[in-house]
Design a protein around this motif. Sequence first.
Motif, mmCIF file in Angstrom:
data_model
loop_
_atom_site.group_PDB
_atom_site.id
_atom_site.type_symbol
_atom_site.label_atom_id
_atom_site.label_comp_id
_atom_site.label_asym_id
_atom_site.label_seq_id
_atom_site.Cartn_x
_atom_site.Cartn_y
_atom_site.Cartn_z
ATOM 1 N N CYS A 154 -3.310 -1.199 -0.813
ATOM 2 C CA CYS A 154 -4.460 -1.362 0.163
ATOM 3 C C CYS A 154 -3.815 -1.766 1.712
ATOM 4 C CB CYS A 154 -4.806 -2.965 -0.051
ATOM 5 S SG CYS A 154 -5.845 -3.019 -1.924
ATOM 6 N N LEU A 155 -2.666 -1.886 2.073
ATOM 7 C CA LEU A 155 -2.009 -1.805 3.257
ATOM 8 C C LEU A 155 -1.567 -0.605 3.657
ATOM 9 C CD1 LEU A 155 -0.147 -5.335 3.304
ATOM 10 C CD2 LEU A 155 -2.564 -4.889 4.388
ATOM 11 N N SER A 156 -1.583 0.453 2.822
ATOM 12 C CA SER A 156 -0.836 1.684 3.088
ATOM 13 C C SER A 156 -1.250 2.438 4.352
ATOM 14 C CB SER A 156 -1.155 2.655 1.840
ATOM 15 O OG SER A 156 -0.818 3.737 2.164
ATOM 16 N N ARG A 157 -0.210 2.684 5.108
ATOM 17 C CA ARG A 157 -0.497 3.247 6.472
ATOM 18 C C ARG A 157 -1.060 4.753 6.418
ATOM 19 N NH1 ARG A 157 1.464 2.578 11.857
ATOM 20 N NH2 ARG A 157 0.412 3.868 13.270
ATOM 21 N N GLU A 158 -0.647 5.394 5.251
ATOM 22 C CA GLU A 158 -1.102 6.753 4.983
ATOM 23 C C GLU A 158 -2.574 6.846 4.715
ATOM 24 O OE1 GLU A 158 3.259 6.781 2.992
ATOM 25 O OE2 GLU A 158 1.636 5.284 3.521
ATOM 26 N N VAL A 159 -2.866 5.900 3.806
ATOM 27 C CA VAL A 159 -4.029 5.781 3.563
ATOM 28 C C VAL A 159 -5.066 5.442 4.867
ATOM 29 C CG1 VAL A 159 -5.893 4.825 2.002
ATOM 30 C CG2 VAL A 159 -3.644 5.444 1.026
ATOM 31 N N THR A 160 -4.781 4.288 5.440
ATOM 32 C CA THR A 160 -5.635 3.903 6.719
ATOM 33 C C THR A 160 -5.826 4.710 7.573
ATOM 34 O OG1 THR A 160 -4.483 1.624 6.103
ATOM 35 C CG2 THR A 160 -5.382 1.923 8.182
#
Length: 332
Positions: free
Chosen positions: A112-118
């Motif tokens: 949920c905190l993934s920089r890649e996803v964000t």
Amino acid sequence: MAEAALLELPAVPPQGYPPLEREPAFDPARHLQLERPDRITTLAELGYGANEIAACPSDFGITSCFRILSDEGAAALLEVCRALAPYATSSGRIPRKVRGAVFQSKFLRDLCLSREVTDFLGEVAGLKLLPHSIPHHLGHINLNPLEVGQNVDKWHVDTLRVDYVLFVTDPATIRGGEFQFFKGTKHEIAELHRDGKAPPPERVVTPRIPGPGYAVLQQGNMVVHRAAALKSAGERITMVNGYVPRDAEFPDYNRFDQIYHADPAHVAASEYARHVAWTGRERLQAFIDQGIYTEDRAALADRLEKVADYLARAGADIRNAGAGKLEHFGDG
């Protein structure tokens, strides 16, 4: 633009959220498979006017289905969600849900905190994003009701601006349980609900979900959506993850009056107060960092008063928590 810094989760979790004893470790290289959606339905296409769109951080409404997790990532998330299922609670809108699971699962927290996803989702939405600063808006899990024929979730808009809905289980293995959205505005469906009418079938869109690990991204406070009932017994799990615009100056949107109905009292008020304090701090820090000298006393005072007014309104919301009703537009 005041680019806010990520608000980390509290160092000490709230009481009542025991960590999972065993779970997989999140590995972006193995568990992510980010693929852009084919289409984005804009707010204008949903029927919103120019003034309403201008009050939003982006004009995107909802995407077509796209992939976030690899097969291995989807299997790992399913394992985690099944381990969290015994902690499910209910509300007046959702029969079975798990919130606050990022305090219990490191896999879920890291996803949920993934920089890649964000960063990827920010490119899709057309605005810079941060994982939501209210922890209970991270990794919300919806589970199928135990009673066949009961909606997983009623028609509603979300209590936050931007989120994705990700299928954890394979939709092909169940009958029903579709994610659906209304091709119209929340004002239209509110009027239909007041008149005792369901959304017209020709205006209900059911995105095709190819399998687990796929999601839709939406401006959740503007897109009316629901999770339909299962038509026979089966397992249906989705995970919803929330985001805030990285621009701290953009008007905050978090329906604390609604959050208070969904989460434990000691958690809801505390997390919202912390979110407001963070937002106020980031706005003031941006003001400090500008280092501008000016004779315009009114402009300086206005900048400070806006932050003070924001904090005061949030304080009033916290004092008045529980006074309103849980809002939704029915089962349809």
